[in-house]
Write a protein that holds these residues in place. Structure first.
Motif, PDB file in Angstrom:
ATOM      1  N   THR A 217      -1.017  10.567  -1.988  1.00 60.22           N
ATOM      2  CA  THR A 217      -0.374   9.752  -0.949  1.00 60.22           C
ATOM      3  C   THR A 217       1.067   9.427  -1.316  1.00 60.22           C
ATOM      4  N   GLY A 218       1.440   9.663  -2.567  1.00 61.71           N
ATOM      5  CA  GLY A 218       2.803   9.391  -3.002  1.00 61.71           C
ATOM      6  C   GLY A 218       3.786  10.514  -2.725  1.00 61.71           C
ATOM      7  N   TRP A 219       3.279  11.655  -2.243  1.00 61.64           N
ATOM      8  CA  TRP A 219       4.169  12.789  -2.036  1.00 61.64           C
ATOM      9  C   TRP A 219       5.335  12.454  -1.116  1.00 61.64           C
TER      10      TRP A 219
ATOM     11  N   SER B 253       0.837  -1.192   0.000  1.00 63.01           N
ATOM     12  CA  SER B 253       0.000   0.000   0.000  1.00 63.01           C
ATOM     13  C   SER B 253       0.881   1.254   0.000  1.00 63.01           C
ATOM     14  N   ALA B 254       0.259   2.396  -0.190  1.00 68.50           N
ATOM     15  CA  ALA B 254       1.012   3.658  -0.195  1.00 68.50           C
ATOM     16  C   ALA B 254       1.812   3.842   1.105  1.00 68.50           C
ATOM     17  N   PRO B 255       1.213   3.613   2.277  1.00 73.89           N
ATOM     18  CA  PRO B 255       2.007   3.774   3.503  1.00 73.89           C
ATOM     19  C   PRO B 255       3.197   2.796   3.576  1.00 73.89           C
ATOM     20  N   GLU B 256       3.037   1.598   3.053  1.00 74.29           N
ATOM     21  CA  GLU B 256       4.138   0.625   3.062  1.00 74.29           C
ATOM     22  C   GLU B 256       5.241   1.037   2.087  1.00 74.29           C
ATOM     23  N   ILE B 257       4.856   1.547   0.940  1.00 77.06           N
ATOM     24  CA  ILE B 257       5.840   2.038  -0.032  1.00 77.06           C
ATOM     25  C   ILE B 257       6.542   3.272   0.522  1.00 77.06           C
ATOM     26  N   ASN B 258       5.779   4.153   1.168  1.00 78.61           N
ATOM     27  CA  ASN B 258       6.371   5.337   1.800  1.00 78.61           C
ATOM     28  C   ASN B 258       7.364   4.940   2.885  1.00 78.61           C
TER      29      ASN B 258
END
Length: 123
Positions: free
Chosen positions: A96-98, A32-37
């Motif tokens: 969310t990718g910022w 997910s976005a938080p995991e990639i972040n």
């Protein structure tokens, strides 16, 4: 040399993702976005550790005049890094990718600065 600005941004991004009451997301490049972040944040933390290590080695081998020069140069670099990366990741600001793109940028700039410090040692 502390990652205060980027760490603060990570906390803000983390707290706004809905995970604030859970454990922090673990790095998963396909998640997910938080995991990639989280992956990008881990990359920055590693880059910052390497920079700090190189800085300590360099400063321990300099005379007082060169130490003053290095500190001035390092402070200038730090003041420029985050604003440059905020600008470079601006197009992702409302997504969310910022935080991912911001952390990728500061990681790259930090690795580049580490290489500059290594060259500083050999000059």
């Amino acid at each position: 040399m502390r990652p205060t600005a980027s760490a603060a941004m990570f906390v803000i991004a983390y707290c706004t993702t809905g995970y604030a009451n859970d454990l922090p997301p673990k790095c998963n490049e396909n998640g997910s976005a938080p995991e990639i972040n989280a992956c990008a944040q881990e990359e920055f933390i590693e880059a910052d550790k390497k920079l700090n290590h190189q800085y300590k080695i360099l400063i321990s081998n300099l005379n007082s005049e060169d130490i003053a020069l290095l500190r001035t140069e390092q402070r200038s670099w730090l003041k420029m890094r985050d604003p440059i990366c905020r600008e470079e990741s601006k197009e992702y600001e409302s997504t969310t990718g910022w935080i991912f793109w911001f952390n990728k940028c500061i990681s790259a700039k930090t690795y580049h600065r580490t290489e500059e410090l290594m060259r500083w040692r050999t000059e």
